[in-house]
Design a protein around this motif. Structure first.
Motif, mmCIF file in Angstrom:
data_model
loop_
_atom_site.group_PDB
_atom_site.id
_atom_site.type_symbol
_atom_site.label_atom_id
_atom_site.label_comp_id
_atom_site.label_asym_id
_atom_site.label_seq_id
_atom_site.Cartn_x
_atom_site.Cartn_y
_atom_site.Cartn_z
ATOM 1 N N GLN A 127 -72.809 44.283 -87.828
ATOM 2 C CA GLN A 127 -72.502 45.554 -88.184
ATOM 3 C C GLN A 127 -72.269 46.279 -87.252
ATOM 4 O O GLN A 127 -71.476 47.281 -87.178
ATOM 5 C CB GLN A 127 -74.039 46.059 -88.885
ATOM 6 C CG GLN A 127 -73.614 47.259 -89.523
ATOM 7 C CD GLN A 127 -72.616 47.574 -90.542
ATOM 8 O OE1 GLN A 127 -72.768 46.575 -91.351
ATOM 9 N NE2 GLN A 127 -71.837 48.439 -90.457
ATOM 10 N N VAL A 152 -68.090 44.946 -88.304
ATOM 11 C CA VAL A 152 -67.475 45.178 -89.744
ATOM 12 C C VAL A 152 -66.408 46.194 -89.800
ATOM 13 O O VAL A 152 -66.629 47.164 -89.273
ATOM 14 C CB VAL A 152 -68.810 45.427 -90.556
ATOM 15 C CG1 VAL A 152 -68.271 45.759 -92.127
ATOM 16 C CG2 VAL A 152 -69.748 44.246 -90.807
ATOM 17 N N GLU A 172 -67.064 53.787 -99.001
ATOM 18 C CA GLU A 172 -66.722 52.946 -98.130
ATOM 19 C C GLU A 172 -66.583 51.526 -98.402
ATOM 20 O O GLU A 172 -67.491 50.943 -98.921
ATOM 21 C CB GLU A 172 -67.612 52.982 -96.706
ATOM 22 C CG GLU A 172 -67.536 54.461 -96.157
ATOM 23 C CD GLU A 172 -68.082 54.500 -94.812
ATOM 24 O OE1 GLU A 172 -68.773 53.362 -94.263
ATOM 25 O OE2 GLU A 172 -68.033 55.509 -94.187
ATOM 26 N N ARG A 226 -66.569 41.478 -94.231
ATOM 27 C CA ARG A 226 -67.055 40.905 -93.277
ATOM 28 C C ARG A 226 -66.611 39.297 -93.485
ATOM 29 O O ARG A 226 -66.589 38.829 -94.552
ATOM 30 C CB ARG A 226 -68.595 40.850 -93.046
ATOM 31 C CG ARG A 226 -69.566 40.490 -94.344
ATOM 32 C CD ARG A 226 -70.851 40.541 -94.047
ATOM 33 N NE ARG A 226 -71.830 39.932 -95.398
ATOM 34 C CZ ARG A 226 -72.878 40.088 -95.416
ATOM 35 N NH1 ARG A 226 -73.725 40.932 -94.717
ATOM 36 N NH2 ARG A 226 -73.711 39.438 -96.330
ATOM 37 N N TRP A 252 -66.461 48.115 -97.088
ATOM 38 C CA TRP A 252 -66.760 47.143 -95.819
ATOM 39 C C TRP A 252 -66.390 45.389 -96.120
ATOM 40 O O TRP A 252 -66.492 45.180 -97.218
ATOM 41 C CB TRP A 252 -68.301 47.115 -95.556
ATOM 42 C CG TRP A 252 -68.748 48.453 -95.157
ATOM 43 C CD1 TRP A 252 -68.182 49.561 -95.237
ATOM 44 C CD2 TRP A 252 -70.311 48.726 -94.595
ATOM 45 N NE1 TRP A 252 -68.805 50.695 -94.897
ATOM 46 C CE2 TRP A 252 -70.169 50.178 -94.594
ATOM 47 C CE3 TRP A 252 -71.041 47.813 -94.506
ATOM 48 C CZ2 TRP A 252 -71.401 50.913 -94.192
ATOM 49 C CZ3 TRP A 252 -72.428 48.618 -94.002
ATOM 50 C CH2 TRP A 252 -72.402 49.955 -94.094
ATOM 51 N N ARG A 255 -64.612 48.914 -91.646
ATOM 52 C CA ARG A 255 -64.813 50.057 -92.758
ATOM 53 C C ARG A 255 -63.658 50.768 -93.222
ATOM 54 O O ARG A 255 -63.114 51.375 -92.311
ATOM 55 C CB ARG A 255 -66.055 50.787 -92.259
ATOM 56 C CG ARG A 255 -67.442 50.182 -92.043
ATOM 57 C CD ARG A 255 -68.043 50.968 -91.100
ATOM 58 N NE ARG A 255 -68.509 52.101 -91.648
ATOM 59 C CZ ARG A 255 -68.993 53.187 -90.997
ATOM 60 N NH1 ARG A 255 -69.234 52.844 -89.601
ATOM 61 N NH2 ARG A 255 -69.250 54.564 -91.482
#
Length: 436
Positions: free
Chosen positions: A414, A428, A399, A403, A401, A430
């Motif tokens: 999160q 976030v 994954e 941010r 991610w 993903r």
């Protein structure tokens, strides 16, 4: 659902049910219950009902997402004309989002700009006969044609981000009512028009004016004469900033009919509902505007953190103003199978009326983060583009991610705190990929 009830099901009733509460509609109309991963399933009378309405069986019915209307039930031949790749959520009113990988352009093409309507668009969108009224608490009320706007005020072009306040609603648990937007109710096109500030100053803002009120030419779903589907506004201080446009072009061409042709407001950084489409009137008031979808719980969140599913009194809701900090991954596309361990990752980030100071990505579920190359915004109100390369060490599932952190130090959580209307989800982003 019994046979007597199922005979009463119509396309219009389905659309209205999904607008009000998609999860409840799934259960009551088609017998679908949402799984934890948001995938629905059909069985018994529910499957028969949907198949009958579509005129065919549904081989992969178990994979059909919960809260989504089958696109064949909408007038898709006309609803998304001039658009490409959008996912239709509803056609009464029209609501359609863009998958993240189709938002990869630095400037969003018109064909990939999402659609968020509240009512039925006007039948006539003739720019030559269109007029805009500026009145209320002004010294010099005005009625302006589009030709007047072009000749009497400075015409500017700006890249401006519009995001629906409900973007990300699909990921709230328990589910929130309304269109089940995932990630794609956001875009940043080039808009051409005149500054709202210049027009209001020409009209002369009275000292007791504290709020704007916006009126469009779209009609209410009920068809009731004179009933507005939406009329929102903003504090006069916001209206007098430099990057709010009364726009008549998008990406160098006339506005798309579903994006507000021939005239609309573009208010970057605040909920897209402030950016009134098919704009006909702006009037100034000495109170906070109380038009449709300005009161109650519409475009409002609780004034304090609340627990999931908690009942909140209407008096405890506050109007949403600036949108929160957010990053979006546009490449690679989620679900991609990669043949090399080195991957180009890129996307956009934005934060209301602030600038983004950094964007980071992680490939190890947030254990470590790496910095990205981040562009400055091309102008105030535009999203910022970012890019990096990541190295996937072993073959398998990953994954990616992303941010962002803005210049006030605010970063993405999160997991977002729940709210009853499913607004402001900036958790976030993903993206799932496989290295094979």
């Amino acid at each position: 659902m019994n046979d007597h009830t199922s005979k009463k099901i119509t396309k219009q009733s389905i659309l209205e049910a999904y607008e009000e509460n998609p999860e409840k509609a799934d259960l009551e109309i088609f017998g679908r219950r949402p799984h934890k991963d948001r995938r629905g399933f059909l069985k018994g009378a529910g499957l028969a009902t949907m198949g009958a309405m579509l005129g065919a069986s549904i081989p992969f019915h178990r994979n059909f997402p919960s809260g989504l209307i089958p696109v064949a039930m909408a007038d898709d031949a006309n609803v998304l004309a001039g658009k490409e790749g959008l996912t239709l959520l509803n056609d009464r009113p029209v609501n359609a989002e863009t998958p993240p990988h189709l938002l990869d352009d630095a400037i969003t093409p018109t064909k990939r700009h999402f659609i968020r309507n509240n009512g039925i668009p006007p039948e006539s969108m003739d720019p030559d006969s269109w007029t805009l009224t500026i009145d209320g608490l002004v010294d010099n009320p005005m009625e302006l044609s589009i030709a007047d706007l072009k000749s009497k005020f400075e015409v500017v072009t700006m890249a401006l981000t519009i995001e629906c306040g409900g973007n990300g609603r699909a990921f709230f648990n328990p589910p929130a009512k309304g269109n089940q937007w995932t990630y794609g109710a956001v875009a940043c096109s080039n808009w051409t028009g005149v500054r709202l500030k210049d027009v209001l100053e020409a009209a002369g803002v009275k000292s007791n004016a504290i709020y704007t009120a916006h009126v469009g030419a779209d009609s209410h779903l009920s068809g009731k004469e004179g009933k507005l589907p939406i009329s929102r506004g903003m504090p006069i201080e916001k209206a007098l900033t430099d990057n709010i446009l009364i726009a008549f072009e998008q990406n160098g061409e006339a506005l798309h009919p579903m994006n507000g042709a021939p005239l609309r407001l573009v208010v970057p950084g605040w909920p897209g509902s402030c950016s009134q489409k098919w704009l006909k009137r702006i009037y100034l008031r000495d109170i906070v505007h109380d038009g449709p979808k300005m009161t109650g719980t519409a475009y409002r969140v609780p004034n304090r953190p609340v627990s999931a599913g908690e009942k909140v009194e209407k008096k405890d809701f506050v109007i949403i103003e600036r949108m929160p900090v957010k990053a979006l991954v546009t490449a690679p596309a989620t679900g991609a199978t990669l043949e090399a361990g080195s991957v180009d990752v890129r996307g956009h980030a934005w934060s209301g009326d602030r600038e983004i100071s950094k964007v980071e990505v992680s490939i190890d579920f947030g254990a470590t983060w790496q910095a990205t190359e981040l562009d400055k915004p091309v102008n105030s109100g535009a999203w910022q583009n970012w890019r990096t390369k990541v190295s996937l060490p072993l073959k398998g599932y990953y994954e990616i991610w992303a941010r962002a952190v803005d210049d006030a130090g605010e970063g993405q959580p999160q997991a977002i705190s729940w709210n009853p209307k499913g607004y402001l989800n900036n958790s976030v982003h993903r993206v799932a990929v496989r290295y094979s």
